[in-house]
Scaffold this motif. Structure first.
Motif, PDB file in Angstrom:
ATOM      1  N   ALA A 100     -31.213  12.148  23.791  1.00  0.00           N
ATOM      2  CA  ALA A 100     -32.417  12.586  22.684  1.00  0.00           C
ATOM      3  C   ALA A 100     -32.220  13.138  21.885  1.00  0.00           C
ATOM      4  O   ALA A 100     -32.586  13.705  20.244  1.00  0.00           O
ATOM      5  CB  ALA A 100     -33.609  12.678  23.578  1.00  0.00           C
ATOM      6  N   SER A 101     -31.890  14.696  22.301  1.00  0.00           N
ATOM      7  CA  SER A 101     -31.536  16.108  21.881  1.00  0.00           C
ATOM      8  C   SER A 101     -30.983  16.015  20.695  1.00  0.00           C
ATOM      9  O   SER A 101     -31.141  15.717  19.911  1.00  0.00           O
ATOM     10  CB  SER A 101     -31.015  17.021  22.568  1.00  0.00           C
ATOM     11  N   LEU A 118     -40.241   1.944  14.910  1.00  0.00           N
ATOM     12  CA  LEU A 118     -40.675   0.542  14.906  1.00  0.00           C
ATOM     13  C   LEU A 118     -40.240   0.015  16.029  1.00  0.00           C
ATOM     14  O   LEU A 118     -40.681  -1.090  16.936  1.00  0.00           O
ATOM     15  CB  LEU A 118     -39.941  -0.170  13.422  1.00  0.00           C
ATOM     16  N   THR A 119     -39.398   0.232  16.659  1.00  0.00           N
ATOM     17  CA  THR A 119     -39.166  -0.611  18.528  1.00  0.00           C
ATOM     18  C   THR A 119     -40.020  -0.068  19.199  1.00  0.00           C
ATOM     19  O   THR A 119     -39.775  -0.504  20.931  1.00  0.00           O
ATOM     20  CB  THR A 119     -37.928  -0.295  18.886  1.00  0.00           C
ATOM     21  N   ILE A 133     -32.143   5.516  29.393  1.00  0.00           N
ATOM     22  CA  ILE A 133     -31.538   6.705  28.717  1.00  0.00           C
ATOM     23  C   ILE A 133     -31.954   6.708  26.755  1.00  0.00           C
ATOM     24  O   ILE A 133     -32.619   7.768  26.334  1.00  0.00           O
ATOM     25  CB  ILE A 133     -30.438   6.376  28.672  1.00  0.00           C
ATOM     26  N   PRO A 134     -32.152   5.503  26.293  1.00  0.00           N
ATOM     27  CA  PRO A 134     -32.419   5.216  24.983  1.00  0.00           C
ATOM     28  C   PRO A 134     -34.110   5.312  24.514  1.00  0.00           C
ATOM     29  O   PRO A 134     -34.940   4.481  24.120  1.00  0.00           O
ATOM     30  CB  PRO A 134     -31.544   4.346  23.979  1.00  0.00           C
ATOM     31  N   SER A 135     -34.606   6.685  24.677  1.00  0.00           N
ATOM     32  CA  SER A 135     -36.212   7.426  24.722  1.00  0.00           C
ATOM     33  C   SER A 135     -36.199   7.135  22.688  1.00  0.00           C
ATOM     34  O   SER A 135     -36.043   8.126  23.211  1.00  0.00           O
ATOM     35  CB  SER A 135     -36.578   8.096  25.567  1.00  0.00           C
ATOM     36  N   VAL A 136     -37.217   5.911  22.513  1.00  0.00           N
ATOM     37  CA  VAL A 136     -37.675   6.701  21.130  1.00  0.00           C
ATOM     38  C   VAL A 136     -38.372   8.427  20.566  1.00  0.00           C
ATOM     39  O   VAL A 136     -38.873   8.054  20.284  1.00  0.00           O
ATOM     40  CB  VAL A 136     -37.939   5.056  20.213  1.00  0.00           C
ATOM     41  N   TYR A 137     -39.340   7.710  22.186  1.00  0.00           N
ATOM     42  CA  TYR A 137     -40.657   8.648  22.285  1.00  0.00           C
ATOM     43  C   TYR A 137     -39.574  10.313  22.230  1.00  0.00           C
ATOM     44  O   TYR A 137     -40.069  11.150  21.329  1.00  0.00           O
ATOM     45  CB  TYR A 137     -41.483   8.125  23.178  1.00  0.00           C
ATOM     46  N   ILE A 138     -38.701  10.615  23.124  1.00  0.00           N
ATOM     47  CA  ILE A 138     -38.222  11.833  22.813  1.00  0.00           C
ATOM     48  C   ILE A 138     -37.313  11.828  22.128  1.00  0.00           C
ATOM     49  O   ILE A 138     -37.547  13.085  21.343  1.00  0.00           O
ATOM     50  CB  ILE A 138     -37.719  11.509  24.385  1.00  0.00           C
TER      51      ILE A 138
END
Length: 276
Positions: free
Chosen positions: A92-93, A116-117, A150-155
């Motif tokens: 995310a970083s 959008l996801t 792992i793929p956190s859109v919010y982070i």
């Protein structure tokens, strides 16, 4: 003789505000108080609504250790939470840094599609994810829980917003000195954004530690389950022992409490967008 200025009294608005805050605090702390008190009582006392401390704490702890292998369960939960949190922060970083620092024609469109996801409910993703994990042979494996987290859109969104406050002059100065982009990220960006990483760590760690639905689907063996799954099985028994459940809930809550209060200052700075 000078008179000391009189202190203004508390207005009705302030009294109402303080009263609301006190009421909200009591309302928020009541479940924790109930949990602590219930952990010292027997199931019969809890069913009768007893709200005073009892003498069954050691008995409840002994029953919990007999029914549950606590070291294994806590190791499973900690392993998933720590690895998933570390990988989420790394990915995310990097993504948030890249979306803000590097410019291209498709950058905003890709970023908007990524946001959008977040509108897709997890219930719509469970079957495809389960199929993917089954084909990869990862069912009843901790990696089946870690990889989708792992793929956190919010982070990613959070890191990009915080990167907007990052002083770009530091990047330009490092590039003029011939520092590579990876070293700029590791030795310039990361130290400056420590509070952002701390806040993201707390959010991500708590989410992974408290994760329940997806581990319930993919973890089947008793020696692979997390603390939340074990507590759920104890609470859903035909004759649940609520005193034992409350003791287990306290133990499951302690790591998140320790992490939060240890990094509380950095968490507040990170949520306020503080950059040092």
């Amino acid at each position: 003789m000078n008179k000391s200025p009189t202190r203004p009294g508390v207005s009705l608005h302030q009294m109402a505000m303080y009263g609301f805050m006190v009421f909200s605090a009591i309302l928020s702390l009541f479940p924790f108080a109930w949990m602590l008190i219930s952990s010292t009582n027997t199931t019969a006392d809890i069913n009768q609504g007893k709200f005073t401390f009892g003498s069954a704490l050691l008995e409840n702890v002994a029953k919990l250790t007999q029914q549950v292998d606590l070291p294994v369960i806590f190791w499973n939960t900690a392993k998933i939470a720590i690895i998933a949190t570390a990988l989420t922060l790394l990915v995310a970083s990097l993504a948030g840094y890249g979306f803000e620092v590097y410019r291209s024609r498709l950058r905003e469109r890709v970023y908007q599609l990524l946001l959008l996801t977040m509108m897709i409910p997890f219930a719509a993703l469970m079957i495809p994810l389960f199929t993917m994990m089954a084909k990869a042979g990862l069912l009843d494996n901790h990696w089946a829980v870690i990889l989708p987290a792992i793929p956190s859109v919010y982070i990613i969104f959070y890191f990009r917003q915080c990167t907007k406050a990052f002083p770009k002059d530091l990047l330009d100065a490092a590039r003029v000195d011939g520092v590579s982009e990876w070293k700029i990220f590791a030795f310039v960006y990361f130290p400056v954004m420590r509070s952002t990483y701390a806040a993201a760590f707390i959010i991500t760690f708590m989410a992974n530690w408290n994760n329940y639905l997806w581990p319930l689907i993919v973890l089947q063996s008793s020696d692979m389950k997390t603390i939340n799954l074990v507590l759920s099985s104890l609470a859903s028994a035909y004759f649940p022992d609520f005193g034992v459940v409350m003791v287990g809930t306290i133990l499951a809550t302690l790591p998140t409490i320790v992490v939060f209060f240890t990094m509380q200052k950095q968490f507040v700075q990170g949520m306020l967008g503080s950059v040092k």
